[in-house]
Design a protein around this motif. Structure first.
Motif, PDB file in Angstrom:
ATOM      1  N   VAL A   1       0.768  -1.223   0.008  1.00 49.00           N
ATOM      2  CA  VAL A   1       0.084   0.088   0.095  1.00 49.00           C
ATOM      3  C   VAL A   1       1.044   1.311  -0.010  1.00 49.00           C
ATOM      4  N   SER A   2       0.631   2.202  -0.849  1.00 47.96           N
ATOM      5  CA  SER A   2       1.450   3.305  -1.100  1.00 47.96           C
ATOM      6  C   SER A   2       0.706   4.330  -0.035  1.00 47.96           C
ATOM      7  N   ASP A   3       1.252   5.232   0.426  1.00 50.71           N
ATOM      8  CA  ASP A   3       0.648   6.380   1.322  1.00 50.71           C
ATOM      9  C   ASP A   3      -0.130   7.177   0.413  1.00 50.71           C
ATOM     10  N   LYS A   4      -0.126   7.169  -0.821  1.00 47.27           N
ATOM     11  CA  LYS A   4      -0.744   8.146  -1.758  1.00 47.27           C
ATOM     12  C   LYS A   4      -2.022   7.350  -2.176  1.00 47.27           C
ATOM     13  N   SER A   5      -2.153   6.095  -1.801  1.00 49.33           N
ATOM     14  CA  SER A   5      -3.440   5.166  -2.207  1.00 49.33           C
ATOM     15  C   SER A   5      -4.804   5.968  -1.634  1.00 49.33           C
ATOM     16  N   CYS A   6      -5.645   5.664  -2.485  1.00 46.77           N
ATOM     17  CA  CYS A   6      -7.039   6.333  -2.041  1.00 46.77           C
ATOM     18  C   CYS A   6      -7.746   5.252  -1.349  1.00 46.77           C
ATOM     19  N   CYS A   7      -7.358   4.032  -1.704  1.00 43.48           N
ATOM     20  CA  CYS A   7      -8.149   2.943  -1.270  1.00 43.48           C
ATOM     21  C   CYS A   7      -7.355   1.754  -1.358  1.00 43.48           C
ATOM     22  N   ILE A   8      -8.035   0.446  -0.871  1.00 45.90           N
ATOM     23  CA  ILE A   8      -7.395  -0.593  -1.278  1.00 45.90           C
ATOM     24  C   ILE A   8      -7.821  -1.290  -2.460  1.00 45.90           C
ATOM     25  N   SER A   9      -6.990  -2.185  -3.162  1.00 44.34           N
ATOM     26  CA  SER A   9      -7.426  -2.819  -4.512  1.00 44.34           C
ATOM     27  C   SER A   9      -7.747  -4.199  -4.280  1.00 44.34           C
ATOM     28  N   SER A  10      -7.670  -4.662  -3.036  1.00 46.26           N
ATOM     29  CA  SER A  10      -8.128  -6.003  -2.755  1.00 46.26           C
ATOM     30  C   SER A  10      -8.680  -6.253  -1.338  1.00 46.26           C
TER      31      SER A  10
ATOM     32  N   SER B   1      -8.129  -8.472   0.359  1.00 45.17           N
ATOM     33  CA  SER B   1      -6.842  -9.278   1.325  1.00 45.17           C
ATOM     34  C   SER B   1      -6.003  -8.386   1.856  1.00 45.17           C
ATOM     35  N   THR B   2      -6.170  -7.045   1.328  1.00 45.07           N
ATOM     36  CA  THR B   2      -5.002  -6.285   1.822  1.00 45.07           C
ATOM     37  C   THR B   2      -5.217  -5.642   3.280  1.00 45.07           C
ATOM     38  N   VAL B   3      -4.226  -5.546   4.061  1.00 50.98           N
ATOM     39  CA  VAL B   3      -4.366  -5.008   5.367  1.00 50.98           C
ATOM     40  C   VAL B   3      -3.401  -3.749   5.225  1.00 50.98           C
ATOM     41  N   VAL B   4      -4.087  -2.562   5.706  1.00 48.75           N
ATOM     42  CA  VAL B   4      -3.443  -1.029   5.556  1.00 48.75           C
ATOM     43  C   VAL B   4      -2.340  -0.951   6.789  1.00 48.75           C
ATOM     44  N   SER B   5      -3.005  -1.307   8.085  1.00 48.48           N
ATOM     45  CA  SER B   5      -2.276  -1.079   9.170  1.00 48.48           C
ATOM     46  C   SER B   5      -2.996  -1.918  10.305  1.00 48.48           C
ATOM     47  N   THR B   6      -2.293  -2.693  10.879  1.00 48.12           N
ATOM     48  CA  THR B   6      -2.484  -3.633  12.052  1.00 48.12           C
ATOM     49  C   THR B   6      -1.314  -3.627  12.940  1.00 48.12           C
ATOM     50  N   PHE B   7      -1.658  -3.786  14.288  1.00 53.71           N
ATOM     51  CA  PHE B   7      -0.760  -3.760  15.464  1.00 53.71           C
ATOM     52  C   PHE B   7      -0.531  -5.242  15.728  1.00 53.71           C
ATOM     53  N   ARG B   8      -1.488  -6.098  16.322  1.00 54.45           N
ATOM     54  CA  ARG B   8      -0.986  -7.328  16.772  1.00 54.45           C
ATOM     55  C   ARG B   8      -2.326  -8.347  15.754  1.00 54.45           C
ATOM     56  N   VAL B   9      -1.885  -9.510  15.719  1.00 51.93           N
ATOM     57  CA  VAL B   9      -2.811 -10.659  15.180  1.00 51.93           C
ATOM     58  C   VAL B   9      -2.891 -11.630  16.038  1.00 51.93           C
TER      59      VAL B   9
ATOM     60  N   GLN C   1      -7.208   7.969   6.091  1.00 58.02           N
ATOM     61  CA  GLN C   1      -8.022   6.906   5.986  1.00 58.02           C
ATOM     62  C   GLN C   1      -7.952   6.411   4.937  1.00 58.02           C
ATOM     63  N   ILE C   2      -7.269   5.092   4.636  1.00 55.77           N
ATOM     64  CA  ILE C   2      -7.291   4.391   3.135  1.00 55.77           C
ATOM     65  C   ILE C   2      -8.531   3.529   3.138  1.00 55.77           C
ATOM     66  N   ALA C   3      -8.662   2.816   4.148  1.00 53.72           N
ATOM     67  CA  ALA C   3      -9.696   1.818   4.238  1.00 53.72           C
ATOM     68  C   ALA C   3     -10.531   2.058   5.303  1.00 53.72           C
ATOM     69  N   ALA C   4     -11.927   1.585   5.369  1.00 52.24           N
ATOM     70  CA  ALA C   4     -12.611   1.498   6.428  1.00 52.24           C
ATOM     71  C   ALA C   4     -11.992   0.474   7.630  1.00 52.24           C
ATOM     72  N   PRO C   5     -12.062   0.615   8.808  1.00 54.95           N
ATOM     73  CA  PRO C   5     -11.667  -0.547   9.851  1.00 54.95           C
ATOM     74  C   PRO C   5     -12.404  -1.876   9.682  1.00 54.95           C
ATOM     75  N   ALA C   6     -11.522  -2.790   9.722  1.00 57.98           N
ATOM     76  CA  ALA C   6     -12.005  -4.253   9.414  1.00 57.98           C
ATOM     77  C   ALA C   6     -11.574  -5.200   9.882  1.00 57.98           C
ATOM     78  N   ILE C   7     -12.223  -6.357  10.134  1.00 52.73           N
ATOM     79  CA  ILE C   7     -11.718  -7.746  10.570  1.00 52.73           C
ATOM     80  C   ILE C   7     -11.497  -8.503   9.384  1.00 52.73           C
ATOM     81  N   VAL C   8     -10.067  -8.887   9.159  1.00 54.63           N
ATOM     82  CA  VAL C   8      -9.687  -9.640   8.150  1.00 54.63           C
ATOM     83  C   VAL C   8      -9.187 -11.127   8.288  1.00 54.63           C
ATOM     84  N   VAL C   9      -9.791 -12.203   7.803  1.00 55.09           N
ATOM     85  CA  VAL C   9      -9.590 -13.451   8.167  1.00 55.09           C
ATOM     86  C   VAL C   9      -9.114 -14.184   7.196  1.00 55.09           C
ATOM     87  N   PHE C  10      -7.835 -14.817   7.180  1.00 49.73           N
ATOM     88  CA  PHE C  10      -7.217 -15.796   6.231  1.00 49.73           C
ATOM     89  C   PHE C  10      -7.143 -17.196   6.690  1.00 49.73           C
TER      90      PHE C  10
END
Length: 427
Positions: free
Chosen positions: A104-113, A115-123, A147-156
């Protein structure tokens, strides 16, 4: 002879409560497993600024150790990453699940997938081999917040490295000050569908509960989630600062009062007290606020300067481990004992190697993993990147707690401790 000497040194390390575990991994500066000439391009564009990358979270799954790098500042190319357990001590980070999806670039307006995680602390890794991530969706947190993307729960699915689910958290469970710092998961029964996730909102003093089965989330507020004004002052690495951080780390422990739910043990970062509440109060969004307040038990106090960013539970020894910021180390508490200052000993401490222990995890084999990152210097001072700044340490839990009050109690001692333990109103 050399092998005997090394073994003797390790025995000394493990039996000395103030000694240090040798780092398994360490870095002066974080770098990534770039493809082709992508590194040069990222440096030129500012998508990668080496000095702005700091790890905050870890968790192990099989031969991988996941390492998170929040977008505190500009120039973080990937927030969710992994390294190999048997790899070199200074190996680069591999973006997860792939470069295309993690970058993810700091210049991004949004996520392209999704599956993209913009910023997370602990998993967190659950018993179904799923990696749970809470994505704050923001970049450049210390300057021009974006704010590049809305806060979300992402599961892999870790076996296939594929996205299972992405749940966008709605405005009704968030606040303008929300900072989602970690996530723990409770999977009930033999299957994997009946799962609840618990997410501390450190910034707005709340706990977000998510039901995978219902695909719904709700917000729980409680006065016990707030910081203690007497515990807001820190001095780490020669840097003094003040934090008013609320609840930031929780663990799930089997309840001795009921088999139908577990107990949630929690503490605010800026606090030295330990609290507990049954998850039966959290799984039902219809419970009244006064019920969740009355359902909290104050279990005790770890003692002065024992503020902890993170904690984790080892079921094999019935012990909770805490990072100890102001003491440059790790402490532990055997849950069969009363929580007192004497029963929460500092088992590992070193002002250099463990300066600012940021995260702590216990894997399925009862190995302790600790990440230190000099975060106070990174945020409020200056870093010397000619020195080692980031370290991951590991050792068997049994060796770490040997000879301390965290060792397992006898059957008689456990029975007596259960009899004397305060009972909850909620079962």
């Amino acid at each position: 002879m050399k092998a005997v000497f090394i073994f003797s040194v390790l025995l000394f390390v493990f039996h000395n409560s103030q000694s240090l575990l040798p780092p398994r991994f360490q870095w002066k500066i974080l770098d990534y497993a770039w493809e082709g000439r992508a590194r040069e391009a990222a440096l030129t564009s500012g998508a990668y600024i080496p000095e702005n990358n700091m790890p905050t979270g870890i968790t192990r799954w099989k031969n991988k150790l996941f390492i998170t790098v929040p977008r505190w500042k500009k120039g973080v190319p990937s927030s969710l990453n992994y390294i190999y357990i048997n790899g070199s001590q200074t190996q680069p980070l591999n973006p997860y699940p792939s470069w295309n999806e993690a970058f993810v670039s700091d210049k991004s307006c949004c996520i392209s997938s999704n599956s993209t995680v913009v910023s997370t602390f602990r998993v967190h890794v659950d018993k179904c081999d799923r990696l749970w991530v809470v994505d704050n969706g923001v970049a450049d947190m210390t300057n021009e917040l974006k704010q590049i993307a809305a806060p979300a729960i992402v599961v892999f699915d870790l076996n296939s490295n594929r996205l299972i689910h992405r749940y966008v958290l709605q405005d009704d469970v968030l606040r303008d000050s929300s900072v989602l710092t970690s996530i723990v998961v409770d999977t009930i029964g033999k299957g994997c569908d009946n799962t609840y996730a618990y997410i501390p909102d450190m910034g707005s003093n709340a706990l977000i509960v998510y039901s995978l089965g219902a695909n719904a989330a709700w917000r729980v507020e409680n006065h016990y989630f707030h910081f203690d004004p007497h515990s807001g002052v820190y001095d780490v690495g020669g840097v003094q600062f003040h934090w008013s951080d609320g609840i930031s780390s929780v663990v799930l422990v089997p309840s001795k009062r009921s088999s139908s739910y577990r107990d949630l043990y929690f503490h605010p970062t800026s606090s030295t007290k330990q609290f507990r509440m049954p998850t039966s109060l959290l799984r039902d969004d219809r419970f009244a606020t006064e019920n969740t307040f009355n359902g909290v038990q104050v279990l005790g106090d770890r003692g002065p300067k024992s503020q902890a960013t993170a904690c984790d539970y080892d079921h094999s020894h019935n012990v909770i481990f805490y990072t100890q910021l102001s003491r440059n180390g790790v402490s532990c508490w055997n849950l069969d004992r009363e929580m007192t200052r004497e029963n929460v000993p500092l088992v590992i401490s070193d002002c250099l190697i463990l300066e600012f222990p940021s995260d702590i995890k216990v894997d399925k084999e009862s190995n302790l993993w600790v990440l230190s990152n000099r975060q106070s210097r990174f945020l409020y001072g200056s870093m010397d990147f000619n020195q080692v700044n980031f370290r991951v340490l590991t050792a068997p839990v049994g060796a770490v707690i040997k000879g301390t009050t965290c060792e397992r109690l006898s059957t008689v001692e456990r029975a007596l401790s259960f009899i004397m333990r305060p009972k909850s109103k909620f079962t």
